[in-house]
Enzyme design. Structure first.
Site, PDB file in Angstrom:
ATOM      1  N   ASP A  87       0.721  -1.248   0.058  1.00 27.88           N
ATOM      2  CA  ASP A  87      -0.073  -0.063  -0.006  1.00 27.88           C
ATOM      3  C   ASP A  87       1.054   1.372   0.206  1.00 27.88           C
ATOM      4  O   ASP A  87       1.548   1.644   0.968  1.00 27.88           O
ATOM      5  CB  ASP A  87      -0.926  -0.019   1.060  1.00 27.88           C
ATOM      6  CG  ASP A  87      -1.703   1.120   1.289  1.00 27.88           C
ATOM      7  OD1 ASP A  87      -1.920   1.824   0.282  1.00 27.88           O
ATOM      8  OD2 ASP A  87      -2.286   1.302   2.508  1.00 27.88           O
ATOM      9  N   SER A  90       0.029   4.161   2.789  1.00 31.61           N
ATOM     10  CA  SER A  90       0.307   4.244   4.108  1.00 31.61           C
ATOM     11  C   SER A  90       1.639   3.874   4.362  1.00 31.61           C
ATOM     12  O   SER A  90       2.420   3.388   3.308  1.00 31.61           O
ATOM     13  CB  SER A  90      -0.870   3.276   4.902  1.00 31.61           C
ATOM     14  OG  SER A  90      -0.500   1.989   4.163  1.00 31.61           O
ATOM     15  N   ASN A  92       2.906   1.701   7.300  1.00 31.48           N
ATOM     16  CA  ASN A  92       3.307   0.973   8.625  1.00 31.48           C
ATOM     17  C   ASN A  92       3.106  -0.685   7.712  1.00 31.48           C
ATOM     18  O   ASN A  92       2.339  -0.981   7.075  1.00 31.48           O
ATOM     19  CB  ASN A  92       2.316   1.074   9.621  1.00 31.48           C
ATOM     20  CG  ASN A  92       2.814   2.325  10.304  1.00 31.48           C
ATOM     21  OD1 ASN A  92       2.236   3.415  10.045  1.00 31.48           O
ATOM     22  ND2 ASN A  92       3.570   2.136  11.361  1.00 31.48           N
ATOM     23  N   TRP A  94       1.910  -4.006   9.225  1.00 34.54           N
ATOM     24  CA  TRP A  94       1.314  -5.018  10.382  1.00 34.54           C
ATOM     25  C   TRP A  94       0.782  -6.179   9.666  1.00 34.54           C
ATOM     26  O   TRP A  94       0.443  -6.326   8.463  1.00 34.54           O
ATOM     27  CB  TRP A  94       0.213  -4.039  10.947  1.00 34.54           C
ATOM     28  CG  TRP A  94      -1.157  -3.797  10.287  1.00 34.54           C
ATOM     29  CD1 TRP A  94      -1.319  -2.587   9.666  1.00 34.54           C
ATOM     30  CD2 TRP A  94      -2.099  -4.898  10.238  1.00 34.54           C
ATOM     31  NE1 TRP A  94      -2.640  -2.878   9.108  1.00 34.54           N
ATOM     32  CE2 TRP A  94      -3.236  -4.215   9.399  1.00 34.54           C
ATOM     33  CE3 TRP A  94      -2.450  -5.818  10.586  1.00 34.54           C
ATOM     34  CZ2 TRP A  94      -4.540  -4.466   9.076  1.00 34.54           C
ATOM     35  CZ3 TRP A  94      -3.856  -6.650  10.268  1.00 34.54           C
ATOM     36  CH2 TRP A  94      -4.549  -5.941   9.567  1.00 34.54           C
ATOM     37  N   TYR A 132      -9.359   2.573  11.498  1.00 34.73           N
ATOM     38  CA  TYR A 132      -9.885   1.885  10.031  1.00 34.73           C
ATOM     39  C   TYR A 132     -11.351   2.441   9.960  1.00 34.73           C
ATOM     40  O   TYR A 132     -11.646   2.734  11.146  1.00 34.73           O
ATOM     41  CB  TYR A 132      -9.372   0.741   9.656  1.00 34.73           C
ATOM     42  CG  TYR A 132      -8.253   0.355   9.326  1.00 34.73           C
ATOM     43  CD1 TYR A 132      -7.615   0.885   8.149  1.00 34.73           C
ATOM     44  CD2 TYR A 132      -7.267  -0.353  10.418  1.00 34.73           C
ATOM     45  CE1 TYR A 132      -6.141   0.503   7.938  1.00 34.73           C
ATOM     46  CE2 TYR A 132      -5.859  -0.834  10.058  1.00 34.73           C
ATOM     47  CZ  TYR A 132      -5.456  -0.315   8.850  1.00 34.73           C
ATOM     48  OH  TYR A 132      -4.150  -0.442   8.402  1.00 34.73           O
ATOM     49  N   ASP A 279      -1.814   5.955  -5.115  1.00 33.98           N
ATOM     50  CA  ASP A 279      -2.167   4.994  -3.921  1.00 33.98           C
ATOM     51  C   ASP A 279      -2.589   3.644  -4.586  1.00 33.98           C
ATOM     52  O   ASP A 279      -3.620   3.339  -4.882  1.00 33.98           O
ATOM     53  CB  ASP A 279      -3.534   5.578  -3.184  1.00 33.98           C
ATOM     54  CG  ASP A 279      -3.635   4.777  -1.832  1.00 33.98           C
ATOM     55  OD1 ASP A 279      -3.040   3.600  -1.529  1.00 33.98           O
ATOM     56  OD2 ASP A 279      -4.768   5.073  -1.229  1.00 33.98           O
TER      57      ASP A 279
END
Ligand SMILES: *[C@@H]1O[C@H](CO)[C@@H](O)[C@H](O)[C@H]1NC(C)=O
Length: 397
Positions: A87, A90, A92, A94, A132, A279
């Site tokens: 992505d 964004s 991070n 996880w 989210y 994106d």
């Protein structure tokens, strides 16, 4: 050294300086694809402290669960396998955590990372949270080795921070084909200021002479196995034709650039250059609602409820090109590129415009979001070293 030997060595060096990550793809149905849920998700992603309207999520999947493209990474020693959504919107990494509660269906239905089973893992215990649309993802930060694909060359060291999710906002991720999210934006928007894994790859000039990565996405709905490919540290000329047009970054948060103009058959719909964010984690192409409305009318879109526009499928070949000017070059989206052809559950297809009106207020907006509708047609190069994004016409598979 003779020229020939030198050339050979140079070729070997180039051959190792690229990593390919094969992407898989899912298709989605008309029933799953609901603009209000996608829009609320994107507003949460792009508007600071946005409070989403949860009703919007009850009907459809959010944009992340609609994401089509995902691929493999490994974490830890020995490697634990995950599928992640890469992505660029964004920053991070996880993945679901081994010790999430039994009731967390989204977590339990996916691959989970177990720090205790990795000899290189350190559990920092630091709390972590990302909002989210449907709630927040909570977890703790672990440090460990992260490798791209199943390769052992393109890896971080064991100090790489990642979030191990012990609580996922259920509805958003239960249906997702991927386990977690791999952010490829800039560190300035990273939650907990955790440096993203690509930083370490970029810092290693032995394996990464060019600090960039590039996305090639297949839009061939019938070829699910061959969904696309990311290359790290180099571009791949097999995936595009013509030259790459470059546009400098406006800021180092998202991959944010100036979109020069949007026009159809010589009529320009924008009033001067506008910010746009490239994106890969967004499936649609969004823009300010007043402009998008004019475009929907121009392509003969029939307004449905919820900001969606339907187009008669048989008209796709005769739809006008929509021209995006970037890096001084014109890029044409044709009808087959910007219309989503979704199976409708009755054995037929419903055709929806891939444009969505969405108003993002200042300071983040107004802006356009160039998601997979755009990236699927145009090979996209995210050049970290030179702080720019490049586009070229994608070759089909
Ligand atoms: C539409 O765009 C395609 C791709 O750039 C181009 O080949 C075609 O000629 C364009 N059609 C028109 C009518 O301009």
């Amino acid at each position: 050294m003779t020229g020939r030997v030198f050339l050979l060595l140079a070729l070997v060096a180039v051959a190792t300086a690229i990593q390919r990550i094969k992407l898989e793809k899912r298709t989605y149905t008309r029933e799953q694809y609901k603009f209000p849920a996608i829009q609320e998700h994107l507003k949460t992603k792009y508007i600071k402290d946005y409070v989403p309207n949860n009703d919007a999520f009850n009907e459809g999947l959010s944009d992340y669960s609609n994401a089509q493209y995902y691929g493999p990474i490994t974490i830890g020693t020995p490697p634990q396998n995950f599928q992640v959504l890469f992505d660029t919107g964004s920053s991070n990494l996880w993945v679901p955590c081994a010790n999430c509660p039994f009731g967390d269906i989204a977590c339990r239905m996916h691959n989970r990372f177990d720090c205790k089973k990795s000899s290189t893992c350190t559990a920092t215990g630091a709390a972590f949270e990302i909002q989210y649309g449907t709630g927040s993802m909570k977890g703790t930060v672990d440090n460990d080795v992260v490798c791209f694909s199943h390769d052992t060359t393109f890896c971080t060291d064991k100090t790489q921070g990642l979030a191990c999710a012990t609580s996922e906002p259920g509805i958003t991720f239960v249906a997702a084909k991927f386990d977690g999210i791999f952010g490829m934006g800039w560190d300035t928007i990273s939650v907990n200021k955790i440096a993203q894994p690509m930083d370490q790859i970029f810092a290693n000039s032995a394996i990464c002479p060019n600090q960039l990565f590039a996305f090639w996405l297949s839009r061939d709905a019938n070829d699910i196995a061959n969904g696309g490919e990311i290359t790290l540290c180099d571009t791949d000329s097999n995936h595009y034709s013509g030259n790459i047009a470059w546009e400098p970054l406006v800021s180092e948060d998202y991959w944010r650039i100036k979109l020069g103009a949007v026009s159809i058959q010589g009529t320009t719909y924008t009033n001067g250059p506008m910010d746009s964010i490239v994106d890969t984690g967004t499936s649609l192409l969004t823009g300010p609602s007043d402009i998008i409305k004019k475009i929907q009318h121009k392509i003969g879109g029939i307004p449905l409820l919820n900001g969606e526009y339907e187009v008669v499928c048989s008209k796709i070949p005769s739809l006008p090109n929509i021209t995006f000017t970037l890096g001084g070059q014109d890029f044409n989206l044709q009808g087959k590129d910007y219309i989503l052809q979704l199976s409708n559950g009755n054995g037929g297809m419903t055709c929806l415009s891939g444009f969505m009106g969405m108003d993002i207020p200042a300071p983040a907006g107004p802006l356009w979001i160039l998601g997979d509708v755009f990236i699927g047609r145009f090979y996209s190069v995210f050049d970290h070293g030179n702080k720019r994004v490049g586009f070229a016409t994608s070759k089909s598979a």
